[in-house]
Structure formats: structure tokens, C-alpha cells
Design a protein around this motif. Sequence first.
Motif, short mmCIF file in Angstrom:
data_model
loop_
_atom_site.label_atom_id
_atom_site.label_comp_id
_atom_site.label_asym_id
_atom_site.label_seq_id
_atom_site.Cartn_x
_atom_site.Cartn_y
_atom_site.Cartn_z
N THR A 30 7.82 4.84 0.86
CA THR A 30 6.60 4.03 0.88
C THR A 30 6.78 2.69 1.59
O THR A 30 5.81 1.96 1.76
N TRP A 35 1.72 2.68 3.14
CA TRP A 35 1.62 2.88 1.69
C TRP A 35 1.46 1.58 0.93
O TRP A 35 1.11 1.58 -0.25
N GLN A 50 2.10 -4.47 -2.89
CA GLN A 50 1.73 -3.47 -3.89
C GLN A 50 1.40 -2.16 -3.18
O GLN A 50 0.96 -2.15 -2.04
N TRP A 51 1.61 -1.06 -3.90
CA TRP A 51 1.21 0.23 -3.36
C TRP A 51 -0.30 0.29 -3.23
O TRP A 51 -1.02 -0.27 -4.05
N ARG A 52 -0.78 1.00 -2.22
CA ARG A 52 -2.20 1.33 -2.10
C ARG A 52 -2.44 2.43 -3.12
O ARG A 52 -2.07 3.58 -2.90
N GLU A 53 -3.01 2.05 -4.25
CA GLU A 53 -3.10 2.97 -5.39
C GLU A 53 -3.85 4.25 -5.06
O GLU A 53 -3.49 5.32 -5.57
N ASN A 54 -4.86 4.19 -4.20
CA ASN A 54 -5.59 5.42 -3.87
C ASN A 54 -4.68 6.41 -3.15
O ASN A 54 -4.76 7.61 -3.39
N ILE A 56 -1.30 6.56 -3.43
CA ILE A 56 -0.30 7.02 -4.41
C ILE A 56 -0.93 8.04 -5.36
O ILE A 56 -0.34 9.09 -5.65
N ASP A 57 -2.15 7.75 -5.84
CA ASP A 57 -2.83 8.68 -6.74
C ASP A 57 -3.04 10.04 -6.07
O ASP A 57 -2.82 11.08 -6.68
N THR A 78 4.27 -2.86 -8.22
CA THR A 78 3.55 -1.86 -9.02
C THR A 78 4.26 -0.53 -9.14
O THR A 78 3.76 0.36 -9.79
N SER A 79 5.41 -0.37 -8.53
CA SER A 79 6.01 0.95 -8.43
C SER A 79 6.29 1.64 -9.76
O SER A 79 5.90 2.78 -9.95
N SER A 82 3.12 2.69 -11.65
CA SER A 82 2.18 3.59 -10.96
C SER A 82 2.53 5.05 -11.10
O SER A 82 1.66 5.90 -10.92
#
Length: 97
Positions: A30, A35, A50-54, A56-57, A78-79, A82
Motif C-alpha cells: 500500500t 492506496w 492514511q489508507w483510502r478506506e474505500n 481497502i474495504d 489506520t493500518s 482497518s
Amino acid sequence: MAILVTGMSGTGKSTVLNLLAETGFRVVDTDVGGWIEEAPAPYGDGVERQWRENRIDALLAEHERSGEALFIGGTVWTSASSIRGSTTLYCSVHPSR
């Protein structure tokens, strides 16, 4: 199973991920490829990665259907939170003598 490979800069995360990929495991680093985004720090003092949560999800949802091991590398605030239910592999460098 999702396994988070994390650690400080220079501790061998990329080396571990490359070896796992060469062995045939699915690997996502990432730290490259969009990412990560910079977001305001929680206490208003600057920004943090931070990770792009969308993304990662979506990755985790697709991974759960595969039934295969997934190794996710990176170091962002956030790793750990998450990847619910993941195992975390911390990398560290030990100097040789």
C-alpha cells in the motif's frame, strides 16, 4: 486470512513482500499505487498518511471471497484498525555481527 506486514521505514517490509510474491502469495504494497492519502491529523496539528478506506474495504471484500492468504504491506496510522480480524507481522531489522 489477511496478514498485515508493517514496521518502521527500512525494516524489511518490501523485502518480505517481494519474497512472498515470488513464492506465489498474493501481496499488496500500500505504500505505492494510490492506496494512501494525506488526511488532517486528529488533533489538528498537520496531516498524516492514511489508507483510502474505500479501496481497502473493496480489497478485503474481494479477498474474503477468494479464500486465499493475502499479505498487505504498509505503514499508515489506520493500518492496524482497518483490517479487522487480521494477523499482523511486524518487521524489524537486526544488525548482523
